[in-house]
Design a protein around this motif. Structure first.
Motif, short mmCIF file in Angstrom:
data_model
loop_
_atom_site.label_atom_id
_atom_site.label_comp_id
_atom_site.label_asym_id
_atom_site.label_seq_id
_atom_site.Cartn_x
_atom_site.Cartn_y
_atom_site.Cartn_z
N PRO A 87 -6.02 -1.14 -9.53
CA PRO A 87 -5.19 -1.19 -8.32
C PRO A 87 -4.56 0.16 -7.98
O PRO A 87 -4.01 0.84 -8.85
CB PRO A 87 -4.10 -2.20 -8.68
CG PRO A 87 -4.66 -3.00 -9.81
CD PRO A 87 -5.54 -2.05 -10.57
N LEU A 88 -4.67 0.52 -6.71
CA LEU A 88 -3.96 1.65 -6.14
C LEU A 88 -3.20 1.08 -4.95
O LEU A 88 -3.78 0.78 -3.91
CB LEU A 88 -4.92 2.76 -5.69
CG LEU A 88 -4.30 3.94 -4.94
CD1 LEU A 88 -3.22 4.63 -5.78
CD2 LEU A 88 -5.38 4.94 -4.53
N ILE A 89 -1.90 0.91 -5.15
CA ILE A 89 -1.06 0.22 -4.17
C ILE A 89 -0.04 1.21 -3.62
O ILE A 89 0.68 1.86 -4.38
CB ILE A 89 -0.36 -0.99 -4.82
CG1 ILE A 89 -1.41 -1.94 -5.40
CG2 ILE A 89 0.54 -1.70 -3.81
CD1 ILE A 89 -0.86 -3.00 -6.31
N LEU A 90 0.01 1.31 -2.30
CA LEU A 90 0.90 2.23 -1.62
C LEU A 90 1.96 1.43 -0.88
O LEU A 90 1.63 0.57 -0.07
CB LEU A 90 0.12 3.10 -0.63
CG LEU A 90 -1.20 3.70 -1.15
CD1 LEU A 90 -1.86 4.53 -0.06
CD2 LEU A 90 -0.97 4.51 -2.40
N ILE A 91 3.22 1.72 -1.16
CA ILE A 91 4.32 0.95 -0.57
C ILE A 91 4.98 1.77 0.54
O ILE A 91 5.46 2.88 0.30
CB ILE A 91 5.37 0.56 -1.62
CG1 ILE A 91 4.73 -0.26 -2.74
CG2 ILE A 91 6.52 -0.21 -0.97
CD1 ILE A 91 5.68 -0.61 -3.87
N GLY A 92 4.99 1.21 1.75
CA GLY A 92 5.75 1.80 2.84
C GLY A 92 4.92 2.41 3.96
O GLY A 92 3.74 2.71 3.80
N LYS A 93 5.57 2.59 5.08
CA LYS A 93 4.95 3.12 6.29
C LYS A 93 4.39 4.52 6.09
O LYS A 93 3.34 4.87 6.64
CB LYS A 93 5.97 3.11 7.43
CG LYS A 93 5.40 3.59 8.75
CD LYS A 93 6.42 3.53 9.86
CE LYS A 93 5.94 4.03 11.20
NZ LYS A 93 4.82 4.91 11.28
N ALA A 131 3.57 -5.69 -3.54
CA ALA A 131 2.89 -4.93 -4.58
C ALA A 131 2.76 -5.76 -5.85
O ALA A 131 1.70 -5.83 -6.47
CB ALA A 131 3.63 -3.63 -4.86
N VAL A 132 3.83 -6.43 -6.24
CA VAL A 132 3.83 -7.27 -7.44
C VAL A 132 2.79 -8.38 -7.30
O VAL A 132 2.04 -8.67 -8.24
CB VAL A 132 5.23 -7.83 -7.74
CG1 VAL A 132 5.18 -8.90 -8.81
CG2 VAL A 132 6.17 -6.70 -8.15
N SER A 133 2.69 -8.97 -6.13
CA SER A 133 1.71 -10.05 -5.94
C SER A 133 0.27 -9.53 -6.08
O SER A 133 -0.61 -10.28 -6.52
CB SER A 133 1.91 -10.76 -4.60
OG SER A 133 1.51 -9.94 -3.53
N LEU A 134 0.03 -8.27 -5.75
CA LEU A 134 -1.30 -7.70 -5.94
C LEU A 134 -1.57 -7.35 -7.41
O LEU A 134 -2.72 -7.34 -7.86
CB LEU A 134 -1.47 -6.44 -5.08
CG LEU A 134 -1.52 -6.66 -3.58
CD1 LEU A 134 -1.56 -5.31 -2.85
CD2 LEU A 134 -2.72 -7.50 -3.18
#
Length: 148
Positions: A87-93, A131-134
């Motif tokens: 996983p590569l998860i990016l948080i925010g606009k 993000a946590v759900s992913l």
């Protein structure tokens, strides 16, 4: 990083809380929530260590160093030097805009610089909860492979 280390400690994490640092004369000391600390002389060796030690990458808004780290991890996933399922998860606009920029400039019909599936590697979300759900579907696998 102190906030991440503190959050893990407060959540009752059973694994070691690790800090991977680069030595800079103006940086603070290791934060009090770190159980195990590694210090590098170069950003390159720190990023290499960080990439090898991680099962997932969650990126929050940051500066030039964060952009560099994100780009490096994205490229390692693109060329399959890490499992494509990492996983590569990016948080925010900020990051949604960054990925939109990449889509716009790297997938130009007249001069395509990457493949469309490469732009889909990072998952952009708006919140920590998303993000946590992913991450949750991967958790059992990480626990199984972690050293006891």
């Amino acid at each position: 990083m102190e906030a991440a280390n503190e959050g893990a400690a407060l959540a009752g994490a059973t694994a070691s809380n690790v800090g991977i640092r680069v030595h800079l004369p103006f940086e603070q000391e290791v934060n009090p929530f770190v159980d195990e600390s590694y210090e590098h002389r170069t950003f390159f060796s720190r990023l290499h260590h960080f990439a090898l030690a991680s099962d997932a990458f969650v990126v929050v808004p940051g500066g030039i160093g964060t952009v560099l780290e994100l780009s490096t991890i994205w490229q390692l996933l693109q060329v399959q030097k890490m499992g494509r399922e990492t996983p590569l998860i990016l948080i925010g606009k900020m990051w949604a805009d960054f990925v939109a920029w990449a889509r716009s400039y790297l997938l130009r019909p007249e001069f395509e610089l990457t493949a469309p599936e490469d732009i889909e590697i990072p998952r952009c979300v708006n919140s920590v909860d998303e993000a946590v759900s992913l991450l949750r579907p991967h958790y059992d696998e990480w626990v199984r492979k972690s050293p006891k």
